[in-house]
Each structure stands twice: as structure tokens, then as C-alpha cells.
Write a protein that holds these residues in place. Structure first.
Motif, PDB file in Angstrom:
ATOM      1  N   ARG A  25      -7.414  29.217 -32.633  1.00  0.00           N
ATOM      2  CA  ARG A  25      -7.908  28.107 -33.308  1.00  0.00           C
ATOM      3  C   ARG A  25      -9.194  28.715 -33.996  1.00  0.00           C
ATOM      4  O   ARG A  25     -10.229  29.172 -33.539  1.00  0.00           O
ATOM      5  N   LEU A  26      -9.350  27.972 -35.174  1.00  0.00           N
ATOM      6  CA  LEU A  26     -10.323  28.291 -36.302  1.00  0.00           C
ATOM      7  C   LEU A  26     -11.255  26.966 -36.250  1.00  0.00           C
ATOM      8  O   LEU A  26     -10.850  26.041 -36.639  1.00  0.00           O
ATOM      9  N   ARG A  27     -12.527  27.206 -36.583  1.00  0.00           N
ATOM     10  CA  ARG A  27     -13.606  26.159 -36.812  1.00  0.00           C
ATOM     11  C   ARG A  27     -13.800  26.451 -38.335  1.00  0.00           C
ATOM     12  O   ARG A  27     -14.449  27.572 -38.652  1.00  0.00           O
ATOM     13  N   CYS A  28     -13.471  25.360 -39.373  1.00  0.00           N
ATOM     14  CA  CYS A  28     -13.977  25.493 -40.386  1.00  0.00           C
ATOM     15  C   CYS A  28     -15.562  25.195 -40.597  1.00  0.00           C
ATOM     16  O   CYS A  28     -16.108  24.194 -40.177  1.00  0.00           O
ATOM     17  N   SER A  29     -16.229  25.915 -41.447  1.00  0.00           N
ATOM     18  CA  SER A  29     -17.351  25.856 -41.656  1.00  0.00           C
ATOM     19  C   SER A  29     -17.888  24.829 -42.735  1.00  0.00           C
ATOM     20  O   SER A  29     -18.970  24.388 -42.916  1.00  0.00           O
ATOM     21  N   GLY A  31     -15.905  21.231 -40.580  1.00  0.00           N
ATOM     22  CA  GLY A  31     -16.019  21.325 -38.937  1.00  0.00           C
ATOM     23  C   GLY A  31     -14.729  21.000 -38.355  1.00  0.00           C
ATOM     24  O   GLY A  31     -14.551  20.998 -37.166  1.00  0.00           O
ATOM     25  N   THR A  32     -13.665  20.848 -39.060  1.00  0.00           N
ATOM     26  CA  THR A  32     -12.174  20.771 -38.288  1.00  0.00           C
ATOM     27  C   THR A  32     -11.961  22.125 -37.531  1.00  0.00           C
ATOM     28  O   THR A  32     -12.075  22.985 -38.005  1.00  0.00           O
ATOM     29  N   THR A  33     -11.318  21.886 -36.393  1.00  0.00           N
ATOM     30  CA  THR A  33     -10.917  22.791 -35.564  1.00  0.00           C
ATOM     31  C   THR A  33      -9.075  22.772 -35.632  1.00  0.00           C
ATOM     32  O   THR A  33      -8.419  21.713 -35.475  1.00  0.00           O
ATOM     33  N   GLY A  34      -8.471  23.683 -36.250  1.00  0.00           N
ATOM     34  CA  GLY A  34      -7.142  23.905 -36.166  1.00  0.00           C
ATOM     35  C   GLY A  34      -6.492  25.263 -35.964  1.00  0.00           C
ATOM     36  O   GLY A  34      -7.318  26.295 -35.953  1.00  0.00           O
ATOM     37  N   LEU A  35      -5.383  25.249 -35.721  1.00  0.00           N
ATOM     38  CA  LEU A  35      -4.595  26.429 -35.433  1.00  0.00           C
ATOM     39  C   LEU A  35      -4.425  27.490 -36.929  1.00  0.00           C
ATOM     40  O   LEU A  35      -4.189  26.740 -37.960  1.00  0.00           O
ATOM     41  N   THR A  73     -14.977  30.543 -41.519  1.00  0.00           N
ATOM     42  CA  THR A  73     -14.807  30.489 -40.130  1.00  0.00           C
ATOM     43  C   THR A  73     -16.022  30.275 -39.371  1.00  0.00           C
ATOM     44  O   THR A  73     -16.606  31.331 -39.239  1.00  0.00           O
ATOM     45  N   ARG A  74     -16.307  29.277 -38.913  1.00  0.00           N
ATOM     46  CA  ARG A  74     -17.442  29.146 -38.100  1.00  0.00           C
ATOM     47  C   ARG A  74     -17.234  29.796 -36.728  1.00  0.00           C
ATOM     48  O   ARG A  74     -18.177  30.382 -36.241  1.00  0.00           O
TER      49      ARG A  74
END
Length: 83
Positions: free
Chosen positions: A25-29, A32-36, A77-78
């Protein structure tokens, strides 16, 4: 350029993220969305691959296979969760 999904990066990223990298799971910088990783949009060329957030198009992961080395960047990727 070929457009595929994040499953295309499974083999390349298994060494970095372990086992099944597509389930990371990656959190977008950017948004802020988290997704596979599996559901990212991946642009592939002879130079490498770029995975982008489906929500805002931020570059999450870059992969370049330079023969003896595999270069992986995660500029957008945050955070990463692998379990």
C-alpha cells in the motif's frame, strides 16, 4: 510507451518490497490517497517504468533496470505498508 497497471512492476519490486510487491500500500504525497501498487497506472518504455497515482497523477514509483543494477525511486510516495 505502453500503459499497464501496477502488476507489471511485481517482479522488479519484489526484491525491494518483498514477496508480492503488488499488495504493498502506497500513500501519495500529492493527494494523500492510499492504494495498492497493483492499481497504479504504469507507463513503460525502453528506459524504464513510472507508476502514477490514479487520483492525482503524481509519480509514485520509478524503476530503471540498468543491467547490473535496479534503480528504484519513490519520489511521490509518502509511506509504504507491506502487510
Amino acid at each position: 510507451m505502453t500503459l499497464v497497471d501496477g502488476n507489471a512492476l511485481a517482479g522488479d519490486l519484489a526484491e525491494v518490497l518483498g514477496g508480492d510487491a503488488t499488495s504493498a500500500r502506497l500513500r501519495c504525497s500529492g493527494c494523500g490517497t492510499t492504494g495498492l501498487l497493483a492499481v497504479t497506472r504504469v507507463h513503460r518504455t525502453a528506459m524504464g517504468s513510472v507508476a502514477r497515482c490514479r487520483g492525482c497523477d503524481t509519480v509514485l514509483v520509478t524503476v530503471v533496470d540498468a543491467g547490473a543494477s535496479l534503480w528504484v525511486g519513490m519520489p511521490g510516495t509518502r509511506a509504504v505498508a507491506t502487510a
